[in-house]
Design an enzyme around this catalytic site. Structure first.
Site, PDB file in Angstrom:
ATOM      1  N   GLY A  11      16.290  32.974  40.593  1.00 38.93           N
ATOM      2  CA  GLY A  11      15.381  32.858  39.449  1.00 38.93           C
ATOM      3  C   GLY A  11      14.528  34.106  39.294  1.00 38.93           C
ATOM      4  O   GLY A  11      14.710  35.096  40.014  1.00 38.93           O
ATOM      5  N   PHE A  12      13.591  34.033  38.378  1.00 39.74           N
ATOM      6  CA  PHE A  12      12.707  35.179  38.099  1.00 39.74           C
ATOM      7  C   PHE A  12      11.911  35.554  39.359  1.00 39.74           C
ATOM      8  O   PHE A  12      12.087  36.649  39.920  1.00 39.74           O
ATOM      9  CB  PHE A  12      11.799  34.807  36.919  1.00 39.74           C
ATOM     10  CG  PHE A  12      10.581  35.658  36.754  1.00 39.74           C
ATOM     11  CD1 PHE A  12      10.667  37.046  36.725  1.00 39.74           C
ATOM     12  CD2 PHE A  12       9.319  35.064  36.617  1.00 39.74           C
ATOM     13  CE1 PHE A  12       9.524  37.832  36.563  1.00 39.74           C
ATOM     14  CE2 PHE A  12       8.179  35.841  36.449  1.00 39.74           C
ATOM     15  CZ  PHE A  12       8.283  37.232  36.438  1.00 39.74           C
ATOM     16  N   THR A  36      18.489  27.147  36.075  1.00 43.97           N
ATOM     17  CA  THR A  36      17.725  28.085  35.239  1.00 43.97           C
ATOM     18  C   THR A  36      17.839  29.520  35.764  1.00 43.97           C
ATOM     19  O   THR A  36      17.537  30.463  35.037  1.00 43.97           O
ATOM     20  CB  THR A  36      16.223  27.708  35.142  1.00 43.97           C
ATOM     21  OG1 THR A  36      15.669  27.676  36.463  1.00 43.97           O
ATOM     22  CG2 THR A  36      16.018  26.365  34.469  1.00 43.97           C
ATOM     23  N   VAL A  57      19.108  22.002  46.065  1.00 42.44           N
ATOM     24  CA  VAL A  57      18.295  21.666  47.248  1.00 42.44           C
ATOM     25  C   VAL A  57      17.836  20.209  47.283  1.00 42.44           C
ATOM     26  O   VAL A  57      17.205  19.792  48.253  1.00 42.44           O
ATOM     27  CB  VAL A  57      17.056  22.590  47.409  1.00 42.44           C
ATOM     28  CG1 VAL A  57      17.468  24.007  47.687  1.00 42.44           C
ATOM     29  CG2 VAL A  57      16.138  22.511  46.200  1.00 42.44           C
ATOM     30  N   SER A  75      12.754  25.425  41.234  1.00 44.67           N
ATOM     31  CA  SER A  75      12.216  24.482  40.238  1.00 44.67           C
ATOM     32  C   SER A  75      12.318  25.089  38.848  1.00 44.67           C
ATOM     33  O   SER A  75      12.116  26.295  38.694  1.00 44.67           O
ATOM     34  CB  SER A  75      10.727  24.179  40.499  1.00 44.67           C
ATOM     35  OG  SER A  75      10.229  23.314  39.487  1.00 44.67           O
ATOM     36  N   TYR A 145       6.269  18.170  35.942  1.00 40.27           N
ATOM     37  CA  TYR A 145       6.126  19.391  36.745  1.00 40.27           C
ATOM     38  C   TYR A 145       4.865  19.314  37.607  1.00 40.27           C
ATOM     39  O   TYR A 145       4.904  19.516  38.819  1.00 40.27           O
ATOM     40  CB  TYR A 145       6.070  20.590  35.811  1.00 40.27           C
ATOM     41  CG  TYR A 145       5.997  21.941  36.489  1.00 40.27           C
ATOM     42  CD1 TYR A 145       7.067  22.412  37.252  1.00 40.27           C
ATOM     43  CD2 TYR A 145       4.881  22.763  36.347  1.00 40.27           C
ATOM     44  CE1 TYR A 145       7.010  23.672  37.860  1.00 40.27           C
ATOM     45  CE2 TYR A 145       4.824  24.010  36.937  1.00 40.27           C
ATOM     46  CZ  TYR A 145       5.894  24.467  37.699  1.00 40.27           C
ATOM     47  OH  TYR A 145       5.833  25.710  38.281  1.00 40.27           O
ATOM     48  N   TYR A 159       3.946  17.367  56.537  1.00 44.52           N
ATOM     49  CA  TYR A 159       4.859  17.954  57.536  1.00 44.52           C
ATOM     50  C   TYR A 159       4.092  18.851  58.505  1.00 44.52           C
ATOM     51  O   TYR A 159       4.428  18.943  59.678  1.00 44.52           O
ATOM     52  CB  TYR A 159       6.001  18.727  56.858  1.00 44.52           C
ATOM     53  CG  TYR A 159       7.256  17.883  56.758  1.00 44.52           C
ATOM     54  CD1 TYR A 159       7.292  16.778  55.923  1.00 44.52           C
ATOM     55  CD2 TYR A 159       8.378  18.177  57.529  1.00 44.52           C
ATOM     56  CE1 TYR A 159       8.434  15.989  55.846  1.00 44.52           C
ATOM     57  CE2 TYR A 159       9.523  17.393  57.454  1.00 44.52           C
ATOM     58  CZ  TYR A 159       9.537  16.301  56.615  1.00 44.52           C
ATOM     59  OH  TYR A 159      10.661  15.513  56.553  1.00 44.52           O
ATOM     60  N   THR A 175       2.627  34.327  35.665  1.00 49.04           N
ATOM     61  CA  THR A 175       3.174  35.586  36.173  1.00 49.04           C
ATOM     62  C   THR A 175       4.254  36.065  35.213  1.00 49.04           C
ATOM     63  O   THR A 175       4.947  35.248  34.603  1.00 49.04           O
ATOM     64  CB  THR A 175       3.757  35.362  37.580  1.00 49.04           C
ATOM     65  OG1 THR A 175       2.712  34.875  38.417  1.00 49.04           O
ATOM     66  CG2 THR A 175       4.305  36.643  38.180  1.00 49.04           C
TER      67      THR A 175
END
Ligand code: UDP
Length: 311
Positions: A11-12, A36, A57, A75, A145, A159, A175
């Site tokens: 991704g980006f 994406t 994933v 994501s 989201y 965790y 960003t």
């Protein structure tokens, strides 16, 4: 040599992280289901220290051999993408984070979660410090989201607390930079092609809503510093230079030397009215500050878009 898995690596942000970690001498494994992301973003990284695994994933993740670091960036991340893929967005933030954390536990790897300023929702505190719990509508269109990322933060912390996994959480603010997908629906990849082609600039609402835009090179540097520090609590990484969306549109048309005009379209539901990171924690903890100003970062980004669009 440290071995690092980057989910969402095509991704980006993922592809810039792959590049950065390779430069830092890591062996990098990029994992992506390409929903994406695109292999075009990582084609230039081919080499002995880099590999790519096409995998979703949300399914069990198997990696042969040791893993030292896991950066969980998989994501959909633009409002259009997560409106088109609401269930996948919820699944990758929840089930995907669970699988990636399970792998970190198994391998004794340090885990970094890509969280987001969206955990603050439409904020009632401005600028947003990490101590702010946010104002999110769970059943609004952005809820898929925002709530997935909030769940992912809770899962990451659990965790850490219950399994002793070394974890880090970065809350990423807006960003931008090369390799954003043209027309992924976000403001900069929408406005730049519009300005370059002389089309109308589609400002949603009155354009007085604000965002604070961080150039991608600054962001990846902050993320690396966070991964290497020893603080498990969330850290905002972003550029506090706050602009209205109208100001952003003006800056882009000016740099593109474009005659495009602004047209107003309806404002998406629950679109945050303001957003600016409080980065005092990043400054103190990581000795990090953004270094690229908006106009310079936009120049670089616009040059890339010109090449990408053949203009
Ligand atoms: N926006 C806009 N025109 C567009 C795309 C976005 O006016 O073509 C607005 C959007 O409504 C929001 C701001 O620009 O107020 C930033 O949107 P983006 O999708 O880039 O990021 P986010 O809303 O997730 O911060």
């Amino acid at each position: 040599m440290a071995r690092t898995l980057i989910t969402g690596g095509a991704g980006f942000l993922g592809s810039h992280l792959c590049e950065y970690f390779l430069k830092k001498g890591h062996e990098v494994i990029a994992m992506d289901n390409l929903s994406t992301g695109s292999t075009d973003n990582i084609a230039h990284l081919r080499g002995e220290s880099f590999s790519f695994i096409k995998h979703d994933v949300t399914d069990y993740i198997y990696i042969d051999g040791p893993v030292d670091y896991i950066l969980h960036f998989a994501s959909p991340a633009s409002p259009i993408d997560y409106l088109e893929m609401p269930i996948q967005t919820l699944k990758v933030g929840s089930l995907g984070t669970h699988k990636a954390l399970g792998l970190a536990k198994e391998k004794g790897a340090r885990f970094l979660l890509a969280s987001t300023s969206e955990v603050y929702g439409d904020p009632q505190i401005h600028p947003q410090p990490e101590s702010y719990w946010g104002n999110v509508n769970p059943v609004g269109p952005r809820g898929v989201y925002d709530e997935a990322k909030r769940f992912a933060e809770a899962m990451t912390m659990a965790y850490h607390e219950y399994h002793g996994v070394e974890t880090r959480i970065v809350r990423i603010f807006n960003t931008y930079g090369p390799r954003m997908r043209p027309n992924d629906g976000r403001a900069i990849p929408a406005f730049v092609p519009q300005a370059l082609k002389g089309e109308n600039i589609t400002v949603f609402g009155d354009g007085l809503q604000t965002r604070s835009f961080c150039f991608v090179n600054d962001l990846v540097d902050g993320i690396y510093r966070l991964l290497m520090c020893d603080d498990v609590n969330p850290v905002n990484i972003g550029n506090p230079d706050e602009r209205t969306i109208l100001q952003l549109a003006e800056a882009i048309t000016k740099i593109c030397d474009s005659g495009s005009r602004v047209v107003h379209e309806s404002l998406p539901v629950n679109d945050p009215k303001v957003r600016q990171p409080d980065i005092r924690r990043a400054i103190e903890l990581l000795d990090w500050k953004p270094t690229v100003n908006l106009e310079d970062g936009l120049e670089t980004t616009i040059t890339w878009f010109k090449q990408r669009l053949g203009i």
